[in-house]
Design an enzyme around this catalytic site. Structure first.
Site, PDB file in Angstrom:
ATOM      1  N   LYS A  90     -16.583 -12.321  15.476  1.00 14.75           N
ATOM      2  CA  LYS A  90     -15.924 -12.670  16.726  1.00 14.75           C
ATOM      3  C   LYS A  90     -14.413 -12.817  16.540  1.00 14.75           C
ATOM      4  O   LYS A  90     -13.655 -12.784  17.482  1.00 14.75           O
ATOM      5  CB  LYS A  90     -16.481 -14.003  17.251  1.00 14.75           C
ATOM      6  N   GLY A  91     -14.018 -13.025  15.287  1.00 19.36           N
ATOM      7  CA  GLY A  91     -12.647 -13.450  15.002  1.00 19.36           C
ATOM      8  C   GLY A  91     -11.548 -12.516  15.456  1.00 19.36           C
ATOM      9  O   GLY A  91     -10.437 -12.958  15.760  1.00 19.36           O
ATOM     10  N   GLU A 116      -9.354  -6.632  12.171  1.00 17.61           N
ATOM     11  CA  GLU A 116     -10.005  -7.818  11.603  1.00 17.61           C
ATOM     12  C   GLU A 116      -9.048  -9.005  11.709  1.00 17.61           C
ATOM     13  O   GLU A 116      -7.821  -8.834  11.672  1.00 17.61           O
ATOM     14  CB  GLU A 116     -10.368  -7.496  10.137  1.00 17.61           C
ATOM     15  N   ASP A 160     -10.130 -11.936   3.251  1.00 12.46           N
ATOM     16  CA  ASP A 160     -10.161 -13.017   2.263  1.00 12.46           C
ATOM     17  C   ASP A 160     -10.695 -12.448   0.945  1.00 12.46           C
ATOM     18  O   ASP A 160      -9.947 -11.861   0.171  1.00 12.46           O
ATOM     19  CB  ASP A 160     -11.042 -14.135   2.842  1.00 12.46           C
ATOM     20  N   PHE A 202      -7.374 -22.555   4.077  1.00 16.30           N
ATOM     21  CA  PHE A 202      -8.338 -22.274   5.135  1.00 16.30           C
ATOM     22  C   PHE A 202      -7.645 -22.496   6.471  1.00 16.30           C
ATOM     23  O   PHE A 202      -7.156 -23.586   6.750  1.00 16.30           O
ATOM     24  CB  PHE A 202      -9.594 -23.152   5.025  1.00 16.30           C
ATOM     25  N   ASP A 231     -12.072 -19.389  13.107  1.00 18.91           N
ATOM     26  CA  ASP A 231     -12.826 -20.604  13.437  1.00 18.91           C
ATOM     27  C   ASP A 231     -13.165 -21.446  12.219  1.00 18.91           C
ATOM     28  O   ASP A 231     -13.124 -20.981  11.078  1.00 18.91           O
ATOM     29  CB  ASP A 231     -14.150 -20.222  14.109  1.00 18.91           C
ATOM     30  N   ARG A 237     -11.113 -21.225  17.809  1.00 16.78           N
ATOM     31  CA  ARG A 237     -10.757 -19.820  18.021  1.00 16.78           C
ATOM     32  C   ARG A 237      -9.733 -19.660  19.144  1.00 16.78           C
ATOM     33  O   ARG A 237      -8.958 -18.717  19.160  1.00 16.78           O
ATOM     34  CB  ARG A 237     -11.990 -18.993  18.387  1.00 16.78           C
TER      35      ARG A 237
HETATM   36  P1  IMP Z   1     -14.135 -11.911   3.432  1.00 17.03           P
HETATM   37  O1  IMP Z   1     -15.384 -11.109   3.464  1.00 17.03           O
HETATM   38  O2  IMP Z   1     -14.198 -12.987   2.387  1.00 17.03           O
HETATM   39  O3  IMP Z   1     -12.876 -11.065   3.303  1.00 17.03           O
HETATM   40  O4  IMP Z   1     -14.081 -12.751   4.760  1.00 17.03           O
HETATM   41  C1  IMP Z   1     -13.671 -12.234   5.954  1.00 17.03           C
HETATM   42  C2  IMP Z   1     -14.137 -13.139   7.065  1.00 17.03           C
HETATM   43  O5  IMP Z   1     -14.242 -14.504   6.634  1.00 17.03           O
HETATM   44  C3  IMP Z   1     -13.125 -13.172   8.186  1.00 17.03           C
HETATM   45  O6  IMP Z   1     -13.402 -12.187   9.137  1.00 17.03           O
HETATM   46  C4  IMP Z   1     -13.292 -14.571   8.750  1.00 17.03           C
HETATM   47  O7  IMP Z   1     -14.325 -14.580   9.698  1.00 17.03           O
HETATM   48  C5  IMP Z   1     -13.728 -15.400   7.573  1.00 17.03           C
HETATM   49  N1  IMP Z   1     -12.585 -16.135   6.956  1.00 17.03           N
HETATM   50  C6  IMP Z   1     -11.996 -15.920   5.768  1.00 17.03           C
HETATM   51  N2  IMP Z   1     -10.998 -16.790   5.531  1.00 17.03           N
HETATM   52  C7  IMP Z   1     -10.959 -17.585   6.618  1.00 17.03           C
HETATM   53  C8  IMP Z   1     -10.097 -18.685   6.996  1.00 17.03           C
HETATM   54  O8  IMP Z   1      -9.163 -19.100   6.306  1.00 17.03           O
HETATM   55  N3  IMP Z   1     -10.381 -19.233   8.210  1.00 17.03           N
HETATM   56  C9  IMP Z   1     -11.372 -18.811   9.038  1.00 17.03           C
HETATM   57  N4  IMP Z   1     -12.175 -17.782   8.719  1.00 17.03           N
HETATM   58  C10 IMP Z   1     -11.964 -17.171   7.522  1.00 17.03           C
END
Ligand code: IMP
Length: 195
Positions: A59-60, A114, A118, A167, A174, A180
């Site tokens: 949803k982000g 996106e 992360d 974070f 979220d 959000r």
């Molecule tokens: P990844 O697979 O670890 O790269 O994570 C990507 C997803 O994790 C993003 O689309 C977010 O939904 C969530 N995410 C990663 N870091 C954060 C943060 O600092 N705050 C909120 N959501 C996060």
């Protein structure tokens, strides 16, 4: 590249009561809007004379994508995917595909939008899945990049802000489905995070 440091001490000035749980504003609403305009202009230039399928990762990415497409001047078709790998404030590492795109992607320019990259696991999984459909091009546009926690290499062609390992919430991002709707990006107070 726009690198954001977290040394500022700006407090949120928001009508949203949830903003009281934010200890610091990392990126203001004005700076987000300005950067989105720049990204839209760059994307419009890069795809001049062509069209684009913009895929938002739910949803982000929804607030970012809604703002971004208004600044893209080439013809755009939008679609969404839903994947998840997060619970609370950490990645589970297991990516789950919950909703696929409806548009055919073969031979088309595809831009995945996106909120934040992360560990990179979500986009790695998604990009592999979409690449199999044989698009003409496949690129990533993320609002925020958090390279410190990367587990797998992901190269986003378009990056709004590069941030330290914090974070963050707001502008689509979220914590347990809240925050959000904030129009800035902020750091959540430790008191607002469940032990
Ligand atoms: P990844 O697979 O670890 O790269 O994570 C990507 C997803 O994790 C993003 O689309 C977010 O939904 C969530 N995410 C990663 N870091 C954060 C943060 O600092 N705050 C909120 N959501 C996060």
């Amino acid at each position: 590249m726009i690198v954001v440091s977290d040394t500022n001490n700006i407090k949120p000035d928001s009508i949203n009561p949830l903003a009281t749980n934010i200890s610091r504003v990392l990126v203001s609403s004005q700076d987000i809007q300005k950067r989105i305009e720049e990204l839209g202009a760059q994307i419009s230039k890069d795809y001049a004379g062509q069209s684009l399928v913009v895929i938002g990762v739910l949803k982000g990415a929804f607030p970012f994508m809604a703002a971004l497409i208004k600044h893209i001047t080439v013809p755009v078709v939008i679609d969404f995917v839903a994947v998840s790998s997060y619970e609370g404030t950490s990645s589970t590492g297991v990516v789950r595909f919950q909703k696929d795109v409806e548009e055919p992607l073969t031979g088309r320019n595809v831009l995945v939008v996106e909120d934040i990259v992360d560990t990179g696991l979500t986009l790695h999984y998604l990009m592999n899945t979409l690449q199999v459909r044989d698009p003409k091009s496949l690129e990533i546009c993320c609002l925020v990049d958090k390279p410190a926690r990367r587990k797998i290499e992901i190269t986003s062609k378009y990056i709004g802000f590069t941030i330290p390992d914090r974070f963050i919430v707001g502008f689509g991002m979220d914590y347990e489905e809240h925050y959000r709707s904030l129009d800035f990006i902020g750091i959540l107070s430790p008191k607002a995070i469940k032990p």
